[in-house]
Design an enzyme around this catalytic site. Sequence first.
Site, mmCIF file in Angstrom:
data_model
loop_
_atom_site.group_PDB
_atom_site.id
_atom_site.type_symbol
_atom_site.label_atom_id
_atom_site.label_comp_id
_atom_site.label_asym_id
_atom_site.label_seq_id
_atom_site.Cartn_x
_atom_site.Cartn_y
_atom_site.Cartn_z
ATOM 1 N N HIS A 163 0.883 -1.014 -0.294
ATOM 2 C CA HIS A 163 0.106 0.032 -0.062
ATOM 3 C C HIS A 163 0.639 1.371 -0.068
ATOM 4 O O HIS A 163 1.976 1.317 0.921
ATOM 5 C CB HIS A 163 -0.791 0.470 1.072
ATOM 6 C CG HIS A 163 -0.052 -0.449 2.824
ATOM 7 N ND1 HIS A 163 -0.157 -1.784 2.393
ATOM 8 C CD2 HIS A 163 0.368 0.567 2.947
ATOM 9 C CE1 HIS A 163 0.569 -1.979 4.390
ATOM 10 N NE2 HIS A 163 1.302 -0.853 4.328
ATOM 11 N N ARG A 260 12.880 -4.919 3.816
ATOM 12 C CA ARG A 260 11.589 -6.056 4.879
ATOM 13 C C ARG A 260 10.294 -5.800 3.805
ATOM 14 O O ARG A 260 9.788 -4.937 4.063
ATOM 15 C CB ARG A 260 11.586 -5.547 6.189
ATOM 16 C CG ARG A 260 10.571 -6.028 6.701
ATOM 17 C CD ARG A 260 10.212 -5.325 8.081
ATOM 18 N NE ARG A 260 9.345 -5.762 9.347
ATOM 19 C CZ ARG A 260 7.696 -5.132 9.151
ATOM 20 N NH1 ARG A 260 7.596 -4.459 7.553
ATOM 21 N NH2 ARG A 260 7.096 -5.084 9.910
ATOM 22 N N ASP A 262 7.322 -6.108 3.698
ATOM 23 C CA ASP A 262 5.729 -5.828 4.669
ATOM 24 C C ASP A 262 4.847 -6.317 4.373
ATOM 25 O O ASP A 262 4.346 -6.166 3.021
ATOM 26 C CB ASP A 262 5.886 -3.679 4.686
ATOM 27 C CG ASP A 262 4.746 -3.249 5.879
ATOM 28 O OD1 ASP A 262 4.901 -4.135 6.729
ATOM 29 O OD2 ASP A 262 3.778 -3.122 5.573
ATOM 30 N N GLU A 304 7.595 -10.339 5.866
ATOM 31 C CA GLU A 304 6.617 -10.264 6.767
ATOM 32 C C GLU A 304 5.455 -10.824 6.641
ATOM 33 O O GLU A 304 4.561 -10.159 6.123
ATOM 34 C CB GLU A 304 6.660 -8.672 7.559
ATOM 35 C CG GLU A 304 6.067 -8.137 8.498
ATOM 36 C CD GLU A 304 4.661 -7.620 8.748
ATOM 37 O OE1 GLU A 304 4.108 -7.976 9.445
ATOM 38 O OE2 GLU A 304 4.358 -7.424 7.739
ATOM 39 N N HIS A 368 8.228 -4.301 16.463
ATOM 40 C CA HIS A 368 7.442 -2.852 16.569
ATOM 41 C C HIS A 368 5.827 -3.787 16.990
ATOM 42 O O HIS A 368 5.162 -2.210 17.234
ATOM 43 C CB HIS A 368 7.731 -1.948 15.997
ATOM 44 C CG HIS A 368 7.081 -2.756 14.261
ATOM 45 N ND1 HIS A 368 7.771 -4.085 13.907
ATOM 46 C CD2 HIS A 368 6.333 -2.029 13.810
ATOM 47 C CE1 HIS A 368 6.817 -3.498 12.384
ATOM 48 N NE2 HIS A 368 5.532 -2.873 12.670
ATOM 49 N N ASP A 369 5.924 -4.333 16.359
ATOM 50 C CA ASP A 369 4.261 -4.780 16.062
ATOM 51 C C ASP A 369 3.228 -5.713 17.683
ATOM 52 O O ASP A 369 4.842 -5.455 18.388
ATOM 53 C CB ASP A 369 3.833 -5.368 15.373
ATOM 54 C CG ASP A 369 3.351 -4.787 13.660
ATOM 55 O OD1 ASP A 369 3.219 -3.303 13.999
ATOM 56 O OD2 ASP A 369 4.079 -5.465 12.733
ATOM 57 N N ARG A 485 0.178 0.009 19.742
ATOM 58 C CA ARG A 485 1.455 -0.358 19.962
ATOM 59 C C ARG A 485 2.262 0.146 20.230
ATOM 60 O O ARG A 485 3.666 -0.430 20.063
ATOM 61 C CB ARG A 485 1.622 -0.860 18.145
ATOM 62 C CG ARG A 485 1.424 -2.261 17.449
ATOM 63 C CD ARG A 485 1.203 -2.659 16.343
ATOM 64 N NE ARG A 485 0.306 -1.207 15.360
ATOM 65 C CZ ARG A 485 0.483 -1.756 14.202
ATOM 66 N NH1 ARG A 485 0.850 -1.828 13.456
ATOM 67 N NH2 ARG A 485 -0.069 -0.574 13.489
HETATM 68 C C1 OTU Z 1 2.975 -4.550 9.104
HETATM 69 O O1 OTU Z 1 2.181 -5.092 9.933
HETATM 70 C C2 OTU Z 1 4.085 -3.596 9.786
HETATM 71 O O2 OTU Z 1 4.785 -4.390 10.413
HETATM 72 C C3 OTU Z 1 2.826 -2.381 10.414
HETATM 73 O O3 OTU Z 1 3.591 -2.690 11.599
HETATM 74 C C4 OTU Z 1 1.750 -2.060 9.725
HETATM 75 O O4 OTU Z 1 1.125 -1.247 10.844
HETATM 76 C C5 OTU Z 1 1.093 -2.917 9.003
HETATM 77 O O5 OTU Z 1 2.755 -3.879 8.294
HETATM 78 C C6 OTU Z 1 1.017 -1.613 7.555
HETATM 79 O O6 OTU Z 1 1.330 -1.276 6.727
HETATM 80 O O7 OTU Z 1 -1.070 -6.264 11.556
HETATM 81 O O8 OTU Z 1 -0.125 -5.464 13.001
HETATM 82 O O9 OTU Z 1 1.285 -10.189 8.250
HETATM 83 O O10 OTU Z 1 -0.064 -8.982 10.892
HETATM 84 O O11 OTU Z 1 1.820 -7.455 7.885
HETATM 85 C C7 OTU Z 1 0.386 -5.712 12.285
HETATM 86 C C8 OTU Z 1 -0.592 -9.604 8.551
HETATM 87 C C9 OTU Z 1 -0.233 -6.142 10.945
HETATM 88 C C10 OTU Z 1 -0.108 -8.660 9.644
HETATM 89 C C11 OTU Z 1 1.296 -7.472 9.395
HETATM 90 C C12 OTU Z 1 0.921 -6.296 10.099
#
Ligand code: OTU
Length: 627
Positions: A163, A260, A262, A304, A368-369, A485
């Site tokens: 995105h 990475r 995403d 990821e 970080h998530d 987060r």
């Molecule tokens: C990723 O994570 C990033 O690590 C996040 O920080 C972003 O907010 C998100 O993409 C959008 O860019 O939902 O809670 O695999 O778990 O891709 C983290 C599915 C996320 C998702 C993951 C996403």
Amino acid sequence: MPQTPPDFATRRDVEGRRLESLLRRIYGDDPRLDRELAALLADVDAAWRQRPDALKILDRKRQGDPEWFESNRMLAGVCYVDRYAGTLRGLLEHVPYFRELGLTYLHLMPLFQAPSPNSDGGYAVSSYRHVDPALGTMDDLRATATELRDNGISLAVDFVFNHTSNEHAWAKGALAGDPAYDDFYWIYPDREMPDAFERTTREIFPEDHPGSFVPLPDGRWVWATFHTFQWDLNYGNPAVFRAMANEMLFLANQGVEILRMDAVAFIWKKLGTSCENLPEAHLLLQAFNAVCRIVAPGLLFLSEAIVHPDDVVEYMSPDECQLSYNPLQMALIWNSLATRDSRMLGQALATRHATPPGTAWVNYVRSHDDIGWTFADEDAALLGIDGTDHRSFLNRFYVDRFPGSFARGVAFQTNEKTGDSRIAGTTASLAGLEAGDEGAVRRILLAHSIALSTGGLPLIYLGDEVGQLNDYRYADEPGKRDDSRWVGRPRYPAGRYADRHDARTSAGAIYAGLRHLIALRSTHPVFAGGELVPFDTHDAQLLGYQQPGAGSASSPGSASSPCSVGLAVFANLADDMRTIESTTLSGLAALAPEWIDLVTGSVVDLTQGLRLGPQGFVWLVPAGSSV
Ligand code: OTU
């Protein structure tokens, strides 16, 4: 004999054909494809001409040692530039510390231009070619990459390619009706198609908006898997692939060594499916991989995919993503700390740890998530555990809504409709340091010891190595208060870093313990490579696993290390002292007369059984072996 790495012309030919065949599989007889492919190959040639010589030299080095990232000397760290160091220039002042810690890889969280204040921590990118002016400039980024590389540290940044921000020029063009960007996003005039798609898609950020689509000011609807301001790109349009491939090559040429990738699971959509992990998502990643192989053959992709473990491993291949986060191990480390039960983690190490040759896990304690409980229900069922109930327990435990919990986490994206939720927080706060729990430091060390002793590439969230606590001030920061987060993304914990050499402090105890483990890992090649063999301790609270020794199948007859077990790890999840019986250990005892615990340096006599303190662990190697 090492082979001469293929030169540009050869790569352009071989990988160019692979690229073409992948794109033909994805786009079939789409009339736009031929034009986009020809243009893309011209872009690739231009990117090669622009690639700095220093990076071409690095490419050759990496091509000559394609599994460099599996070395036991590798250690990754991750931080936000602003929160850790203010700016990119400020970050460079931390390089001596990164060396002290032993980093060889640094992931800087998204640092490109993004809307303010709502940017999802930079994951809503408005321009991939501009650094967020608050952090520095593209020149600074190049200088950072060079300085890190000169210090033996590879720079990783995000490739946020599922995105863009709604402020990206492509998004603005699409909104304004510019025909060039007409088909860059999934925009529909009414609810008919959104309703049809949403019958089978999952809600990813339900606290932000329901479903997968959000309304536009003009009454149309746009696909936004994550936040309303993050619009999913339409890879059904080959022009989008070409456009993003160019952004990728631009980043590669700045000196980035690892991208990475995403949110890989979401990049392809098809009506009537979950729109996650579709076959075309893999073909697209392989096509990006082929583009990179031509221009920047040293570059790695990190997948990821925080999804079902069957799907996570599908992204791992030298031709797709060489690295992947290991979200299952991460989640099960936390599961084992909460339950004091090692079985789910042991099961994952036994049945889901193997990866294809030429690939490796990035093993981490937290990112970080959020922590999502992505274990497979069918795996849990084999142990008599109900997945849904168990997730609900873990969610309660980690937000301190379970009697006796040591954790101080915060709920993230609770879905009222499904009851689903995830957890945010720092390692220390989740492990009990914030609550003043007596076992906290031991839990933090135990958690990291698993990431450091299961092969692959261990990753530390910088600040966790000194026990940084949750930071609740995010609630007052614009653009952050609705995203819990941020509680786990504190500012640079200066006081704790200052205490790191003082063993009387918790920061000092954690730092000394971790530094010791890191040093052991980097000096013993047995920690390289992810091959694990489970070890049944006959006690649910005791975890065991082994790594094969140099004398095993890979080099039969090696005189220096005749033992088929190079490393045996045992860990006690219980809150009290536990013993592994000598009969359980007799197989190991028969392999070598004496074993050494690398962690304490002491000789261990396995014929006497093995005593492990609460949350204690040992890293055993056969005495006299050169592992
Ligand atoms: C990723 O994570 C990033 O690590 C996040 O920080 C972003 O907010 C998100 O993409 C959008 O860019 O939902 O809670 O695999 O778990 O891709 C983290 C599915 C996320 C998702 C993951 C996403």
